[in-house]
Design a protein around this motif. Sequence first.
Motif, mmCIF file in Angstrom:
data_model
loop_
_atom_site.group_PDB
_atom_site.id
_atom_site.type_symbol
_atom_site.label_atom_id
_atom_site.label_comp_id
_atom_site.label_asym_id
_atom_site.label_seq_id
_atom_site.Cartn_x
_atom_site.Cartn_y
_atom_site.Cartn_z
ATOM 1 N N GLN A 196 0.863 -0.949 -0.068
ATOM 2 C CA GLN A 196 -0.335 -0.409 -0.607
ATOM 3 C C GLN A 196 0.835 1.508 -0.014
ATOM 4 O OE1 GLN A 196 -3.190 -1.546 3.505
ATOM 5 N NE2 GLN A 196 -3.667 -0.073 2.516
ATOM 6 N N ASN A 197 0.211 2.302 -0.278
ATOM 7 C CA ASN A 197 0.765 3.852 -0.584
ATOM 8 C C ASN A 197 0.481 4.400 -1.052
ATOM 9 O OD1 ASN A 197 1.810 4.615 -3.252
ATOM 10 N ND2 ASN A 197 2.363 2.935 -3.170
ATOM 11 N N ARG A 205 2.260 5.369 3.095
ATOM 12 C CA ARG A 205 1.649 4.789 4.239
ATOM 13 C C ARG A 205 1.295 6.221 4.698
ATOM 14 N NH1 ARG A 205 4.814 0.402 6.770
ATOM 15 N NH2 ARG A 205 2.867 0.805 7.761
ATOM 16 N N HIS A 206 1.266 7.377 4.953
ATOM 17 C CA HIS A 206 1.246 8.094 5.638
ATOM 18 C C HIS A 206 0.737 9.503 4.695
ATOM 19 C CE1 HIS A 206 2.635 6.747 9.476
ATOM 20 N NE2 HIS A 206 3.510 6.726 9.211
ATOM 21 N N CYS A 254 -3.537 0.245 -3.562
ATOM 22 C CA CYS A 254 -3.206 -1.333 -3.013
ATOM 23 C C CYS A 254 -3.053 -2.120 -4.426
ATOM 24 C CB CYS A 254 -4.500 -1.536 -3.024
ATOM 25 S SG CYS A 254 -4.438 -3.720 -2.285
ATOM 26 N N PRO A 286 -0.127 -2.851 5.003
ATOM 27 C CA PRO A 286 0.978 -2.493 6.173
ATOM 28 C C PRO A 286 -0.089 -0.985 6.489
ATOM 29 C CG PRO A 286 1.966 -1.558 4.244
ATOM 30 C CD PRO A 286 1.181 -2.860 3.921
ATOM 31 N N THR A 345 -2.263 2.861 4.968
ATOM 32 C CA THR A 345 -2.550 3.884 4.387
ATOM 33 C C THR A 345 -2.795 4.252 5.834
ATOM 34 O OG1 THR A 345 -2.578 4.062 2.478
ATOM 35 C CG2 THR A 345 -3.234 6.051 3.053
ATOM 36 N N ARG A 346 -2.309 5.701 6.598
ATOM 37 C CA ARG A 346 -3.086 6.620 7.718
ATOM 38 C C ARG A 346 -3.441 7.781 6.896
ATOM 39 N NH1 ARG A 346 -0.888 2.503 8.998
ATOM 40 N NH2 ARG A 346 -0.915 1.161 11.147
ATOM 41 N N GLU A 398 0.937 -1.048 11.919
ATOM 42 C CA GLU A 398 0.741 -2.438 10.891
ATOM 43 C C GLU A 398 -0.254 -2.908 10.324
ATOM 44 O OE1 GLU A 398 5.862 -4.034 12.846
ATOM 45 O OE2 GLU A 398 3.510 -5.409 12.065
#
Lengths: 113, 114
Positions: free
Chosen positions: A6-7, A9-10, A23, A106, A108-109, B42
């Motif tokens: 996933q990208n 992440r933030h 994704c 992981p 994405t926030r 995570e």
Amino acid sequence: NAGVMQNPRHLVRRRGQEARLRCSPMKGHSHVYWYRQLPEEGLKFMVYLQKENIIDESGMPKERFSAEFPKEGPSILRIQQVVRGDSAAYFCASSPEAVDEQYFGPGTRLTVT
Amino acid sequence: DQQVKQNSPSLSVQEGRISILNCDYTNSMFDYFLWYKKYPAEGPTFLISISSIKDKNEDGRFTVFLNKSAKHLSLHIVPSQPGDSAVYFCAASAVLSAGNKLTFGGGTRVLVKP
């Protein structure tokens, strides 16, 4: 065999901007799912896709949210005109078949300021 | 409408002892149940699953028990190790009738003390 990717992440967005979350499923997996986790809560289903098809979008908000899984490339979750309430962790999962366990990326926030 | 509930938000256990995590569900259409472990920042990691045609499934230190009449499942971890400290999520799906979307419980935070 790489896991679900996933990208970014933030991701930080101002209110009113657009957010695009990507994704890439595990190799050989053609089923993709998106989930959202609000702070201190469990994950909530949003949408289930196969290549070029939306199978179940019953968890997607009716407005501003859309998802796609094109023939080539990653699955995209798009949020238009973000609001503070969209701040959450967004997780993508994939499975080889519809009845198999799902493997998660992981996340994405997303933070909306 | 919380269809999957984990009523214990946290659990503390001594290293080497058994951890028992509980999960209740209300939707009788659920036919597949899973447990995931999640570390901070995570994604959830799949641990173990059970189909509704079984009442027990075991994989190493992890055993899942399913009581369909009570609509209850539990995860046993024995022996517990410090690396098991994480948030554990119970999830369910109604594969035959509603596809594979997972409904998650709210999670139980496990702390294994050395």
